[in-house]
Design an enzyme around this catalytic site. Sequence first.
Site, PDB file in Angstrom:
ATOM      1  N   HIS A 238     -55.698  14.206 -33.481  1.00 54.72           N
ATOM      2  CA  HIS A 238     -55.795  12.743 -33.474  1.00 54.72           C
ATOM      3  C   HIS A 238     -55.581  12.297 -32.028  1.00 54.72           C
ATOM      4  O   HIS A 238     -54.657  12.771 -31.366  1.00 54.72           O
ATOM      5  CB  HIS A 238     -54.701  12.169 -34.394  1.00 54.72           C
ATOM      6  CG  HIS A 238     -54.905  10.733 -34.730  1.00 54.72           C
ATOM      7  ND1 HIS A 238     -54.796   9.735 -33.802  1.00 54.72           N
ATOM      8  CD2 HIS A 238     -55.220  10.130 -35.899  1.00 54.72           C
ATOM      9  CE1 HIS A 238     -55.038   8.566 -34.376  1.00 54.72           C
ATOM     10  NE2 HIS A 238     -55.295   8.784 -35.650  1.00 54.72           N
ATOM     11  N   ARG A 260     -57.673   1.623 -31.266  1.00 55.16           N
ATOM     12  CA  ARG A 260     -58.921   1.842 -30.512  1.00 55.16           C
ATOM     13  C   ARG A 260     -60.052   1.030 -31.126  1.00 55.16           C
ATOM     14  O   ARG A 260     -60.872   0.456 -30.422  1.00 55.16           O
ATOM     15  CB  ARG A 260     -59.289   3.329 -30.503  1.00 55.16           C
ATOM     16  CG  ARG A 260     -58.431   4.163 -29.596  1.00 55.16           C
ATOM     17  CD  ARG A 260     -58.885   5.607 -29.573  1.00 55.16           C
ATOM     18  NE  ARG A 260     -58.668   6.268 -30.840  1.00 55.16           N
ATOM     19  CZ  ARG A 260     -59.617   6.829 -31.578  1.00 55.16           C
ATOM     20  NH1 ARG A 260     -60.867   6.841 -31.155  1.00 55.16           N
ATOM     21  NH2 ARG A 260     -59.336   7.396 -32.731  1.00 55.16           N
TER      22      ARG A 260
END
Length: 569
Positions: A238, A260
């Site tokens: 991740h 993000r």
Amino acid sequence: MVQEARTLDTDILILGAGGAGLFAALHAHKASPDLSITVAVKGLLGKCGCTRMVQGGYNVALANEDSVERHFMDTIEGGKWLPDQELAWKLVVLAIERIKELENELGCFFDRNPDGTVHQKAFAGQTFDRTVHKGDLTGIEIMNRLAEQVWARNIDRLEECRAVELIRGKEGISGVLFIDMRTGEYVFVRAKAVLLATGGGPTMYKYHTPSGDKSCDGLAMALRAGLPLRDMEMVQFHPTGLLAGTHTRMTGTVLEEGLRGAGGHLLNGAKERFMPRYDPLAERATRDFVSRAMFLELQKSPSPHGGLYISMAHLGPEKVAREFKGMVERCADCGFDLAGGLVEVVPTAHYMMGGVEFAADCSTALAGLFVAGEDSGGVHGANRLGGNGVANSTVFGAVAGDTMAAWVRDQGFREPERGAIEAAIAQCERPFGNSKRIDVEDLRERLYETMWQKVGIVRDAASLESALVDLRGIEAELAAGALADRQRAFNLTWHDWLNLVSLTQVSKVIATAALARRDSRGAHYRSDFPDAGSLEQSAYSSFKDGVLAMKPVVFSRVKPGQSLLKNAA
Ligand SMILES: Cc1cc2nc3c(=O)[nH]c(=O)nc-3n(C[C@H](O)[C@H](O)[C@H](O)COP(=O)(O)OP(=O)(O)OC[C@H]3O[C@@H](n4cnc5c(N)ncnc54)[C@H](O)[C@@H]3O)c2cc1C
């Protein structure tokens, strides 16, 4: 002193109490309430494992505009054509049943739209917004309800009981040897069927997200029992693990993908944005692309703790504080201002796509042994879509429960192979019989560094061969080493030693499979073989008894270049 094992009997023995283990227990009990069922778990039932840590949610094709074919195609394409298509199909079809069971029978409340339909949010790599959730605490909702339902039934529990070896009998499994962690006693549980659901978990990497109770024990036991493991080179990273220094367990924990997605920027040590140089989608590219770009960038320009930064302030600190309240608070606890400042981040090992090879009814190559959840391999191929992890564990946990309940009806207990329990106890007792003291923490740090530097996000033949040398060295030191603390009851250093034995054995398989795969697919990137290779000739890695083979993927439903959506139309 010779240690002996106390013996218990149960019809069905379930190892692990995550989504897979608890669903299996509930389904087996529902199918045959008269069976004796035991859930044995290294931690406390309901309080351990990664299902509880699920923030994002659960993928399922519920909306009229969505379809199981679409969910299937996203899973296959996301998995770079390596998933077993029959397993992936079962996942997407049965996820619908399981989410309805979770809401209508087991008592979960998921977020809803104003019109009363279940709210489904967007997750990376999917062509439809199909992720069901309860805010960002989805796993707690699922685990609390599952645990309550297990407690309410006549299902036995062995808590803080660590499985250490699968014990074979004549033509199948006889049972499992445990250490009762509270007393240090050995317990042998004889069972007609055993489910392996200990949740995988790549905790051999310096930075990792899974819970500390997971140390690949299930995979290591399967390996020692001679079961084939597939896709072990596929470890998902991740991109944004919190990097808060070595003094805190918060380092490595996930800062969610939504940061993000919302427009957060990644900056290097010089505080410059770099993602647009690597990918046109910049920070919104998939996990594998972003993690890889970050890994390359942090070699060149690291932040003070050796990572990078995420910056959200340009989106407006108040908006960030409002929309990411939990994340902002978590970062503040570690001294970072997520809303208005910079937070240090690093890619973090999150999930193992690989695991024990299994059939669609959860049976394995060993009669009486079944597998479900993150211990199993083949559903996700080279890459797992966010939201398909908890779907996988609940879907196949339920399948395993149904299968085992039917299977045990005409089975008796198998006697353990002669000497098997004694041999397993002797392995566990090794650090009390040896004389050369070892520093378990030092060995763990060496394992972390080796896996992160040499078998991590970017690999090549030289790094992998060097890793295998390191891993053999760590393994030899563990085998010959002695512990200072010689008591058995709640001896956490002993359990750390056992954790390291499992992690090192499984790490060797990861490195061996990564060396054998001479292409770059999904989570596996070889800088010396950067191309994906031919999709039509796709092969998956299969490791058994020390030998690795590449086996062709069977495109049983759809071939590369085709779409089930077009076929179905
Ligand atoms: C931080 C985080 C966030 C995540 N978010 C998502 C998400 O949003 N959506 C999604 O789909 N997936 C997500 N995942 C992945 C998902 O959590 C897992 O894929 C899934 O929950 C695994 O379920 P499981 O039942 O196989 O294992 P787990 O739930 O991990 O349970 C494993 C169980 O095995 C026990 N155990 C381990 N070793 C032994 C032993 N030797 N003896 C006995 N018991 C043992 C453990 O104590 C535990 O009870 C996330 C994972 C993490 C770490």
